[in-house]
Design a protein around this motif. Structure first.
Motif, PDB file in Angstrom:
ATOM      1  N   ALA A 111       0.857  -1.189   0.000  1.00 15.66           N
ATOM      2  CA  ALA A 111       0.000   0.000   0.000  1.00 15.66           C
ATOM      3  C   ALA A 111       0.890   1.236   0.000  1.00 15.66           C
ATOM      4  O   ALA A 111       2.069   1.174   0.351  1.00 15.66           O
ATOM      5  N   ALA A 112       0.312   2.350  -0.363  1.00 17.16           N
ATOM      6  CA  ALA A 112       1.036   3.618  -0.293  1.00 17.16           C
ATOM      7  C   ALA A 112       1.403   3.894   1.159  1.00 17.16           C
ATOM      8  O   ALA A 112       0.616   3.659   2.063  1.00 17.16           O
ATOM      9  N   ASP A 113       2.622   4.381   1.383  1.00 20.60           N
ATOM     10  CA  ASP A 113       3.104   4.668   2.738  1.00 20.60           C
ATOM     11  C   ASP A 113       2.869   6.144   3.039  1.00 20.60           C
ATOM     12  O   ASP A 113       3.772   6.971   2.930  1.00 20.60           O
ATOM     13  N   TRP A 114       1.643   6.475   3.421  1.00 18.47           N
ATOM     14  CA  TRP A 114       1.282   7.871   3.677  1.00 18.47           C
ATOM     15  C   TRP A 114       1.969   8.426   4.918  1.00 18.47           C
ATOM     16  O   TRP A 114       2.014   9.632   5.120  1.00 18.47           O
ATOM     17  N   ASP A 115       2.531   7.561   5.749  1.00 16.11           N
ATOM     18  CA  ASP A 115       3.250   8.020   6.935  1.00 16.11           C
ATOM     19  C   ASP A 115       4.680   8.441   6.619  1.00 16.11           C
ATOM     20  O   ASP A 115       5.342   9.044   7.448  1.00 16.11           O
ATOM     21  N   TYR A 116       5.164   8.085   5.436  1.00 11.51           N
ATOM     22  CA  TYR A 116       6.528   8.451   5.066  1.00 11.51           C
ATOM     23  C   TYR A 116       6.557   9.954   4.804  1.00 11.51           C
ATOM     24  O   TYR A 116       5.707  10.479   4.092  1.00 11.51           O
ATOM     25  N   PRO A 117       7.528  10.684   5.367  1.00  8.67           N
ATOM     26  CA  PRO A 117       7.465  12.150   5.397  1.00  8.67           C
ATOM     27  C   PRO A 117       7.694  12.873   4.067  1.00  8.67           C
ATOM     28  O   PRO A 117       7.362  14.041   3.960  1.00  8.67           O
ATOM     29  N   THR A 118       8.232  12.211   3.072  1.00  9.79           N
ATOM     30  CA  THR A 118       8.515  12.896   1.809  1.00  9.79           C
ATOM     31  C   THR A 118       7.969  12.097   0.651  1.00  9.79           C
ATOM     32  O   THR A 118       7.530  10.968   0.804  1.00  9.79           O
ATOM     33  N   GLU A 119       8.026  12.710  -0.537  1.00 13.41           N
ATOM     34  CA  GLU A 119       7.673  11.950  -1.731  1.00 13.41           C
ATOM     35  C   GLU A 119       8.955  11.581  -2.460  1.00 13.41           C
ATOM     36  O   GLU A 119      10.025  12.129  -2.193  1.00 13.41           O
ATOM     37  N   GLN A 120       8.841  10.637  -3.372  1.00 14.99           N
ATOM     38  CA  GLN A 120      10.006  10.185  -4.115  1.00 14.99           C
ATOM     39  C   GLN A 120      10.546  11.308  -4.997  1.00 14.99           C
ATOM     40  O   GLN A 120       9.786  12.176  -5.434  1.00 14.99           O
ATOM     41  N   PRO A 121      11.850  11.297  -5.287  1.00 13.83           N
ATOM     42  CA  PRO A 121      12.388  12.273  -6.244  1.00 13.83           C
ATOM     43  C   PRO A 121      11.636  12.157  -7.563  1.00 13.83           C
ATOM     44  O   PRO A 121      11.406  11.062  -8.050  1.00 13.83           O
ATOM     45  N   GLY A 122      11.213  13.249  -8.097  1.00 13.42           N
ATOM     46  CA  GLY A 122      10.418  13.229  -9.323  1.00 13.42           C
ATOM     47  C   GLY A 122       8.938  13.015  -9.058  1.00 13.42           C
ATOM     48  O   GLY A 122       8.151  12.890  -9.978  1.00 13.42           O
ATOM     49  N   GLY A 123       8.544  12.956  -7.797  1.00 17.23           N
ATOM     50  CA  GLY A 123       7.132  12.770  -7.448  1.00 17.23           C
ATOM     51  C   GLY A 123       6.804  11.328  -7.145  1.00 17.23           C
ATOM     52  O   GLY A 123       7.598  10.425  -7.357  1.00 17.23           O
ATOM     53  N   LEU A 150       9.439   2.231   0.902  1.00 15.54           N
ATOM     54  CA  LEU A 150       9.972   1.552  -0.281  1.00 15.54           C
ATOM     55  C   LEU A 150       9.790   2.422  -1.519  1.00 15.54           C
ATOM     56  O   LEU A 150       8.698   2.911  -1.775  1.00 15.54           O
ATOM     57  N   GLY A 151      10.827   2.581  -2.293  1.00 15.54           N
ATOM     58  CA  GLY A 151      10.800   3.464  -3.455  1.00 15.54           C
ATOM     59  C   GLY A 151      10.414   2.769  -4.750  1.00 15.54           C
ATOM     60  O   GLY A 151      11.071   2.984  -5.766  1.00 15.54           O
ATOM     61  N   PHE A 152       9.375   1.957  -4.736  1.00 18.70           N
ATOM     62  CA  PHE A 152       8.909   1.334  -5.978  1.00 18.70           C
ATOM     63  C   PHE A 152       8.433   2.436  -6.914  1.00 18.70           C
ATOM     64  O   PHE A 152       7.633   3.280  -6.517  1.00 18.70           O
ATOM     65  N   ASN A 153       8.914   2.438  -8.142  1.00 21.90           N
ATOM     66  CA  ASN A 153       8.530   3.512  -9.061  1.00 21.90           C
ATOM     67  C   ASN A 153       8.066   2.987 -10.414  1.00 21.90           C
ATOM     68  O   ASN A 153       8.060   3.712 -11.387  1.00 21.90           O
TER      69      ASN A 153
END
Length: 140
Positions: free
Chosen positions: A49-61, A112-115
Motif C-alpha cells: 500500500a502507499a506509505d502515507w506516513d513516510y514524510p517525503t515523496e520520491q524524487p520526481g514525485g 519503499l521506493g517502488f517507481n
C-alpha cells in the motif's frame, strides 16, 4: 446524425483518457493489494500500500510504499524463519525469528521506493524447509 458523431467522438476521447490514466494502487491474488499463499501449516500473506506516513515523496514525485508480510502458523512444530521480498531481481530481508504453532509473525518494510509496475514477490524462508514465494503484488 450530429449527436451520434459527437457521442462517438466523446466515447473515443474517454477511452484514450482512461487508457492513459495510471491505475490506483496494487494488485494481488487475494484482494486488492494482497496476496495469500496456503502452506501445509498455515498461510503466508503479503500486502502492499502507499506509505502515507513516510514524510517525503520520491524524487520526481510519487509516494513511497510499505509492505506487511505475516505468517499464520496453525500446525506443525517450531520453525526458524525470515521474511523478505524480491523486486527487479534483488532480494531484501529482515532478521531471523522463531515461531510456534498457533501464532502469527509479522514484518514491515516501510519507505519503499517502488517507481514502476514490476512485480514485488513476498517470501518466507524457513530453515531446513526452503523458501516459499507468495503471488506477486505490484505498485500499480
Amino acid at each position: 446524425m450530429k449527436i451520434r458523431k459527437a457521442l462517438g467522438t466523446s466515447a473515443a476521447l474517454m477511452a484514450v483518457l482512461l487508457a492513459a490514466a495510471p491505475t490506483a494502487s496494487a494488485g494481488g491474488n487475494w484482494d486488492y493489494g494482497t496476496s495469500r499463499l496456503k502452506l501445509s501449516n498455515g498461510y503466508l500473506w503479503t500486502t502492499i500500500a502507499a506509505d502515507w506516513d513516510y514524510p517525503t515523496e520520491q524524487p520526481g514525485g510519487g509516494v513511497y510504499w510499505k509492505m506487511d508480510e505475516w505468517y499464520e502458523k496453525n500446525d506443525g512444530g517450531t520453525i526458524t524463519a525470515q521474511f523478505g521480498f524480491s523486486y527487479h531481481g534483488y532480494s531484501y530481508n529482515k532478521g531471523w525469528f522463531t515461531q510456534n504453532v498457533n501464532t502469527t509473525s509479522h514484518e514491515f518494510f516501510n519507505g519503499l521506493g517502488f517507481n514502476d509496475c514490476a512485480n514485488v514477490v513476498g517470501w518466507l524462508a524457513v530453515q531446513g524447509q526452503g523458501t516459499f514465494y507468495n503471488a506477486p503484488v505490484t505498485a500499480c
